[in-house]
Design a protein around this motif. Structure first.
Motif, PDB file in Angstrom:
ATOM      1  N   ALA A  32      -8.690  66.441 -20.235  1.00 48.40           N
ATOM      2  CA  ALA A  32      -8.289  67.532 -19.337  1.00 48.40           C
ATOM      3  C   ALA A  32      -6.932  67.253 -18.711  1.00 48.40           C
ATOM      4  CB  ALA A  32      -9.347  67.718 -18.246  1.00 48.40           C
ATOM      5  N   THR A  33      -6.646  65.991 -18.405  1.00 47.08           N
ATOM      6  CA  THR A  33      -5.367  65.642 -17.775  1.00 47.08           C
ATOM      7  C   THR A  33      -4.209  65.666 -18.777  1.00 47.08           C
ATOM      8  OG1 THR A  33      -5.585  63.248 -18.154  1.00 47.08           O
ATOM      9  CG2 THR A  33      -6.616  64.161 -16.176  1.00 47.08           C
ATOM     10  N   ARG A  34      -4.530  65.744 -20.064  1.00 46.51           N
ATOM     11  CA  ARG A  34      -3.499  65.766 -21.102  1.00 46.51           C
ATOM     12  C   ARG A  34      -3.314  67.157 -21.692  1.00 46.51           C
ATOM     13  NH1 ARG A  34      -5.815  60.404 -24.290  1.00 46.51           N
ATOM     14  NH2 ARG A  34      -5.077  58.833 -22.787  1.00 46.51           N
ATOM     15  N   PRO A  64      -2.053  70.807 -22.096  1.00 47.64           N
ATOM     16  CA  PRO A  64      -1.030  71.764 -21.647  1.00 47.64           C
ATOM     17  C   PRO A  64      -1.655  73.093 -21.218  1.00 47.64           C
ATOM     18  CG  PRO A  64      -0.372  70.694 -23.696  1.00 47.64           C
ATOM     19  CD  PRO A  64      -1.816  70.340 -23.469  1.00 47.64           C
ATOM     20  N   ASN A  65      -2.722  73.502 -21.898  1.00 43.09           N
ATOM     21  CA  ASN A  65      -3.382  74.768 -21.576  1.00 43.09           C
ATOM     22  C   ASN A  65      -3.941  74.769 -20.158  1.00 43.09           C
ATOM     23  OD1 ASN A  65      -4.338  77.419 -22.277  1.00 43.09           O
ATOM     24  ND2 ASN A  65      -6.391  76.555 -22.500  1.00 43.09           N
ATOM     25  N   ARG A  66      -4.316  73.591 -19.656  1.00 39.44           N
ATOM     26  CA  ARG A  66      -4.851  73.452 -18.309  1.00 39.44           C
ATOM     27  C   ARG A  66      -3.771  73.096 -17.284  1.00 39.44           C
ATOM     28  NH1 ARG A  66      -9.980  72.635 -17.226  1.00 39.44           N
ATOM     29  NH2 ARG A  66      -9.419  71.225 -15.526  1.00 39.44           N
ATOM     30  N   GLY A  67      -2.556  72.894 -17.755  1.00 34.55           N
ATOM     31  CA  GLY A  67      -1.514  72.424 -16.852  1.00 34.55           C
ATOM     32  C   GLY A  67      -1.740  70.976 -16.455  1.00 34.55           C
ATOM     33  N   HIS A  68      -2.426  70.226 -17.365  1.00 35.59           N
ATOM     34  CA  HIS A  68      -2.711  68.800 -17.138  1.00 35.59           C
ATOM     35  C   HIS A  68      -3.548  68.581 -15.862  1.00 35.59           C
ATOM     36  CE1 HIS A  68       0.244  67.983 -20.296  1.00 35.59           C
ATOM     37  NE2 HIS A  68       1.027  68.842 -19.684  1.00 35.59           N
ATOM     38  N   ARG A  69      -4.397  69.566 -15.544  1.00 39.82           N
ATOM     39  CA  ARG A  69      -5.193  69.515 -14.307  1.00 39.82           C
ATOM     40  C   ARG A  69      -6.541  68.842 -14.569  1.00 39.82           C
ATOM     41  NH1 ARG A  69      -8.646  73.421 -12.795  1.00 39.82           N
ATOM     42  NH2 ARG A  69      -7.696  74.801 -14.335  1.00 39.82           N
ATOM     43  N   PRO A  70      -6.900  67.817 -13.796  1.00 37.33           N
ATOM     44  CA  PRO A  70      -8.179  67.133 -14.002  1.00 37.33           C
ATOM     45  C   PRO A  70      -9.347  67.991 -13.522  1.00 37.33           C
ATOM     46  CG  PRO A  70      -7.102  66.252 -12.064  1.00 37.33           C
ATOM     47  CD  PRO A  70      -6.119  67.205 -12.704  1.00 37.33           C
ATOM     48  N   TYR A  71     -10.538  67.670 -13.995  1.00 39.47           N
ATOM     49  CA  TYR A  71     -11.733  68.337 -13.480  1.00 39.47           C
ATOM     50  C   TYR A  71     -11.930  67.954 -12.018  1.00 39.47           C
ATOM     51  CZ  TYR A  71     -12.849  69.202 -18.396  1.00 39.47           C
ATOM     52  OH  TYR A  71     -12.812  69.598 -19.704  1.00 39.47           O
ATOM     53  N   ASP A  72     -12.389  68.909 -11.235  1.00 39.79           N
ATOM     54  CA  ASP A  72     -12.617  68.650  -9.815  1.00 39.79           C
ATOM     55  C   ASP A  72     -13.944  67.942  -9.566  1.00 39.79           C
ATOM     56  OD1 ASP A  72     -10.236  69.904  -8.784  1.00 39.79           O
ATOM     57  OD2 ASP A  72     -11.147  71.838  -9.257  1.00 39.79           O
ATOM     58  N   VAL A  73     -14.943  68.276 -10.358  1.00 43.36           N
ATOM     59  CA  VAL A  73     -16.297  67.748 -10.152  1.00 43.36           C
ATOM     60  C   VAL A  73     -16.887  67.333 -11.491  1.00 43.36           C
ATOM     61  CG1 VAL A  73     -18.650  68.317  -9.384  1.00 43.36           C
ATOM     62  CG2 VAL A  73     -16.674  69.178  -8.095  1.00 43.36           C
ATOM     63  N   ILE A  74     -17.639  66.234 -11.487  1.00 37.92           N
ATOM     64  CA  ILE A  74     -18.354  65.763 -12.679  1.00 37.92           C
ATOM     65  C   ILE A  74     -19.810  65.536 -12.286  1.00 37.92           C
ATOM     66  CG2 ILE A  74     -18.536  63.949 -14.437  1.00 37.92           C
ATOM     67  CD1 ILE A  74     -15.547  63.384 -13.988  1.00 37.92           C
ATOM     68  N   GLU A 124     -12.297  53.049  -8.790  1.00 35.77           N
ATOM     69  CA  GLU A 124     -11.389  51.920  -8.586  1.00 35.77           C
ATOM     70  C   GLU A 124     -10.182  51.924  -9.512  1.00 35.77           C
ATOM     71  OE1 GLU A 124     -13.627  48.334  -8.778  1.00 35.77           O
ATOM     72  OE2 GLU A 124     -15.135  49.005  -7.331  1.00 35.77           O
ATOM     73  N   ILE A 125     -10.381  52.338 -10.746  1.00 31.64           N
ATOM     74  CA  ILE A 125      -9.283  52.320 -11.712  1.00 31.64           C
ATOM     75  C   ILE A 125      -8.626  53.690 -11.811  1.00 31.64           C
ATOM     76  CG2 ILE A 125      -8.663  51.918 -14.123  1.00 31.64           C
ATOM     77  CD1 ILE A 125     -11.050  50.009 -14.307  1.00 31.64           C
ATOM     78  N   GLY A 126      -9.460  54.726 -11.941  1.00 37.55           N
ATOM     79  CA  GLY A 126      -8.938  56.077 -12.077  1.00 37.55           C
ATOM     80  C   GLY A 126      -8.601  56.416 -13.519  1.00 37.55           C
ATOM     81  N   LEU A 127      -8.421  57.700 -13.785  1.00 34.06           N
ATOM     82  CA  LEU A 127      -8.032  58.152 -15.121  1.00 34.06           C
ATOM     83  C   LEU A 127      -6.609  57.679 -15.422  1.00 34.06           C
ATOM     84  CD1 LEU A 127      -9.410  61.817 -14.983  1.00 34.06           C
ATOM     85  CD2 LEU A 127     -10.569  59.752 -15.810  1.00 34.06           C
ATOM     86  N   PRO A 128      -6.207  57.695 -16.681  1.00 36.11           N
ATOM     87  CA  PRO A 128      -4.859  57.216 -17.019  1.00 36.11           C
ATOM     88  C   PRO A 128      -3.731  57.904 -16.262  1.00 36.11           C
ATOM     89  CG  PRO A 128      -6.184  57.383 -19.012  1.00 36.11           C
ATOM     90  CD  PRO A 128      -7.006  57.974 -17.897  1.00 36.11           C
ATOM     91  N   ASP A 129      -3.947  59.143 -15.803  1.00 35.89           N
ATOM     92  CA  ASP A 129      -2.898  59.843 -15.064  1.00 35.89           C
ATOM     93  C   ASP A 129      -2.904  59.492 -13.579  1.00 35.89           C
ATOM     94  OD1 ASP A 129      -5.189  61.199 -14.227  1.00 35.89           O
ATOM     95  OD2 ASP A 129      -4.088  63.089 -13.991  1.00 35.89           O
ATOM     96  N   GLY A 130      -3.853  58.631 -13.153  1.00 38.47           N
ATOM     97  CA  GLY A 130      -3.929  58.223 -11.763  1.00 38.47           C
ATOM     98  C   GLY A 130      -4.991  58.925 -10.943  1.00 38.47           C
TER      99      GLY A 130
END
Length: 421
Positions: free
Chosen positions: A145-147, A149-159, A180-186
């Motif tokens: 989701a963070t990669r 383009p269709n989403r504007g690189h926007r992460p999911y808000d809730v899992i 603690e680590i986070g997704l690759p985009d931070g």
């Protein structure tokens, strides 16, 4: 950081993507909560049930959608949910389970470090059991989701994730890396993990599930749903795992129904009798859940108790009826609609296709799913009566439209649909 006030949704317009969606447990929950959803499901018959129920569906392999058509998913999806198959991991505590866990941990680390998908896929092909890779899909979707383009690189808000209790250790690992680590985009999340009992949420069945609820940082602290019903305690009912059926039925006749609790305490658990109201004769159920085929281990419960865990073998549960003249005889076994009601599906849910018992047993109990989603999104807890309202099936025209989107044509599967093998 302050938590979101109770009953105030943390998202203006929640939209759920349900991975490994099955016949629609989480999607029914979404429907009752007024939240749109899209389910991805591999099994053809489960998709037929979903189409008949009017649920938006992609008949596809979850991994294939991520690799090949992620950009075609609605960009407004902001909630990721599901329960990946975890058969290879569910033997945790034994050698195979520990090995699977270590494999998963290694790949989680590589995913969070941003290793290329191609390299990870190549390594995953060498696993002793390819199903182990499926437990990584929710995390891979979160990263994808963070990669996008269709989403504007926007992460999911809730899992929101759920599975059998043995998967608790995997969800703990998910929580560790997301916080603690986070997704690759931070992007990082606040996460809660626990094992919950479905009967404590009004489901007429004892079923334990390992759950994970995560909220993106900035959306408040997540919390588990509060129990609405008491936990079922077998000792209170002198449950017998073996012995004469008549003796157990006699106990059933003399047992007192649970009294209502005080206003400040949870309600009593819901019994089979409470939901299977069309069965007028008192009954007893003998299941082989957890028996390993050994008759002496078969569980026996009366209709005044919640059902044992509903599995794909629910059609094999033997039902005995107790007549007024003390005659005991084998009665009709549970219909698929009755089995679905024990899972908290609506009474008239349109089960379709083959292997319907397996569909029922594999599904997320909708009432339980509604409590999870409500807690995750900050919505009011659902009322059991709302979940039992009649279900309006899709019209033929609606089914055709859903299948055209999900399979490619209005009345059949196409080459893009997964093959049974």
């Amino acid at each position: 950081m302050t938590s979101t006030p109770p009953h105030q949704s943390i998202l203006d317009k929640p939209f759920v993507l349900d991975l490994f969606a099955g016949p629609g447990g989480l999607d029914v929950a979404c429907h009752r909560l007024g939240v749109p959803s899209l389910g991805i499901e591999w099994d053809r018959s489960a998709c037929l049930t979903r189409y008949a129920a009017g649920l938006d569906t992609l008949h596809a392999d979850v991994s294939a959608v991520r690799r090949e058509s992620f950009e075609s998913l609605p960009p407004e999806i902001n909630v990721l949910a599901g329960g990946p198959p975890c058969q290879t991991y569910s033997v945790a505590g034994k050698g195979a389970g520990r090995k699977a866990l270590e494999e998963v941990k290694e790949f989680i680390g590589r995913l969070m470090a941003g290793d290329p998908d191609e390299e990870i896929d190549e390594k995953l092909r060498n696993l002793s059991d390819p199903r182990t890779a499926l437990v990584l899909e929710p995390l891979r979707y979160a990263i994808q989701a963070t990669r996008s383009p269709n989403r504007g690189h926007r992460p999911y808000d809730v899992i929101v994730l759920e599975q059998v209790p043995a998967v608790r250790a995997l969800w703990d690992r998910y929580a560790e890396v997301l916080q603690e680590i986070g997704l690759p985009d931070g992007t990082k999340y606040k996460v809660v993990v626990d094992v919950l009992a479905t009967e404590t949420y009004g489901v007429p069945q004892t079923r334990s599930r390992a759950v994970l609820i995560a909220r993106r940082e900035g959306l408040g602290e997540p919390s588990l749903p509060g129990a609405t019903h008491r936990a079922y305690e077998a000792k209170e009912w002198n449950r017998r795992n073996a012995g004469p059926v008549q003796a157990t039925l006699d106990e059933h006749d003399t047992a007192e129904a649970p009294s209502r609790s005080a206003k400040d305490e949870p309600d009593h658990w819901v019994s089979m009798r409470d939901v299977l109201t069309e069965r007028k004769t008192p009954f007893l159920v003998r299941s082989n859940y957890g028996s390993s085929g050994i008759p002496g281990r078969r569980g026996v419960r009366t209709d005044r108790q919640p059902a044992t865990t509903v599995t794909g073998r629910i059609s094999r549960f033997v039902v005995f009826e107790h007549l007024d003249d003390d005659i005991v005889h084998e009665g009709p076994r549970f219909s698929m609609n009755e089995a679905g009601m024990l899972q908290s599906f609506p009474p008239d849910y349109p089960w379709s296709g083959t292997a319907q018992a397996q569909q029922v047993g594999n599904a997320v109990p909708p009432l339980f799913g509604a409590h999870l989603l409500s807690a995750a999104l900050g919505l009011p807890a659902p009322a059991p009566t709302t979940m039992r309202k009649p279900w309006i099936p899709a019209t033929e025209e609606q089914r055709a439209k859903l299948r055209s989107h999900g399979c490619g044509v209005a009345d059949d599967c196409t080459a893009r649909c997964p093959r049974p093998e």
